[in-house]
Design an enzyme around this catalytic site. Sequence first.
Site: not given
Length: 698
Positions: A16, A19, A395
Amino acid sequence: MEKAAKNEYRLENLTCASCAMKFENNIKNLPAVEEAIVNFGASKVSVVGDVTVEDIEKAGAFDGIKVAPINRRKEEKIPFFKRKENVLTAISFVFLVIGIIASFIYEETHPLAIGLFVVSIVVGGYDMFKGGLINLSRFYFDMKTLMTIAIIGAAIIGEWREGAVVVFLFAVSEALEAYSMNKARQSISQLIDIAPPSATIRRAGQLVEVDTEFIQINDVLIVKPGQKIAMDGIVLKGNSAVNQASITGESVPAVKTVGDEVFAGTLNEEGSLEVKVTKRVEDTTIAKIIHLVEEAQAEKAPSQKFVDKFAKYYTPAIIVIAFLVALLPPLFGADWQTWIYQGLAVLVVGCPCALVVSTPVAIVTAIGNAAKQGVLIKGGIHLEEIGRLQAIAFDKTGTLTKGYPEVTYVEAEFKDDFIQKVMSIETYSQHPLAKAIVKYGAKSHMHPVEVDDFQSVTGKGAEGSVDGENWSVGSVSWISSISTVSDQVIHTIEQLQTEGNTVMLAAVDGVYKGYIAVADPIRETSSHVLKELKAAGIKHTVMLTGDDERTAKAIASRLGMTDVEAGLMPEQKLTAIKALKEKYGAVAMVGDGVNDAPALAASTVGIAMGGAGTDAALETADVALMADDLEKLPYTIRLSRKALHIIKENIMFALGLKIIALLLIIPGMLTLWIAIFADMGATLLVVLNSLRLLRVHK
């Protein structure tokens, strides 16, 4: 004083986001640590300081986080149903079911039923209580802390069955979240497994099997058909088709012959190859891709920064609301037990897990998916910016065009003979256009014939004697001055020149014989890509080039671009990008990553082509298209827009479900199991919704 070395480690059981934040703070608080960064998406940690693996594991003991060296190959994964926490959840469920049956046979307050519920709570929630009580002693409020308070409160007011149900649902939620996050991280773990762990090399005339970390630069790899190439290198011997999909995302194998570059992790399909190693294992293209993808997931996107900031104030606010719900109604005569129970339910429903994970899981999934498709996005911020693009500048040379000259038109009475004779003259020339003619002849299986008295005429062309005839090949003005060229031919030549062709004429003994037109051709995919970009909502496409205006306008017209700016110096391209940003806001610049560096840097998103072949492209751009092709650009924009959409949906799901659950307080209908369902539902919805990004393909 010398700064301590930076070490990286892989993490297991990091499930998590909150955590991860707590783990990072715990490492930072270690005495010898100067700096620590936990990358939740890549499941790894970087530490600056003199610490051991054991020290780091102690910092993650609250969540059972395991630490392994960064260069270690992945260990055998424990199947989902054999993981310790999932086995305990199953045992907890068995006791819960037996307890519910007992409560129906007797009653919920019967000692047997309560005993079964207590066993269910202890077996399923031991790790949660352990972490929650430690957090509570330190006034650290995360999901485990809130759940621990809620379960203890439920036990105090006699809601044993509710407490057991909530513990079981929380354990299921944790297991499913861990499973889903591992699924999201698979794209990185698959990248890590692309390159083989060992290879056959030739040393002192002997063939030996060596682990890749011990292979040195200039070693010679022996790659058999069907084997993966273990290291980046140059082909010394052999011809083969090599599948480079793992690096470039291209499904069509590339033909490799002597002198060609090959990449670690690509699959040799047909012939045997001998490859001279050019890079160490940590410097290979695949190693750089893995590193950049992992770093990209660590960089927080704007939406993630907002969510983190919001969650910081959100959790304390929920605790205050829960306290007020439990306290205020009873002060005005309501039942204490009912409203304490409601307050506990508010604590559970208010956990910010779903909110905190809403953005990182989407970014992890999107960036990992893009890497598998051959697109390297170097951060969550760039992923979000791509989705907001309104204009794209290109480009010309090497981006919209192939970047090298090819023969486009041949006009002569006897074409094959004409091409062979001109090709024979140009074989002796060093001019780039001469090489294009020689290559064109070779494609038609022609071979040059002998040329006598070859002479290069500076600024004009070349001449020589072929089969006793004096051939002159060169510029329009030179050949026109030594032979008669009709007005009709001159008119056709001028038309070709306005379309971007360079035309070379040929004369034999002063008599005009024909012409060959050479140009840097437009890529076959450019027109299709620009149409797709328009369909994807890009309002403005512009070509920025240093080339001649007539040529640039002809190419832009054929491609259907909205604008063209020609004859630009690098600093003028920079000015053009700034002007586009003022007008459209978010602007991308697409180039080769080597030239146009100022324009790439000034754009909202700098996109480099051909990242697989150039380190500069990987380092300078925000996004690298690993294949030397624009085809992945529309996919990247679609993926980014989908990611933005999913992040917004996730935040709405995370907050919306909780708001609906909190509104149930008013009629007094919020229960602990509804609260945990709302939290679990929101978290799973967010993770599963993010996994939809894996389905976005080219």
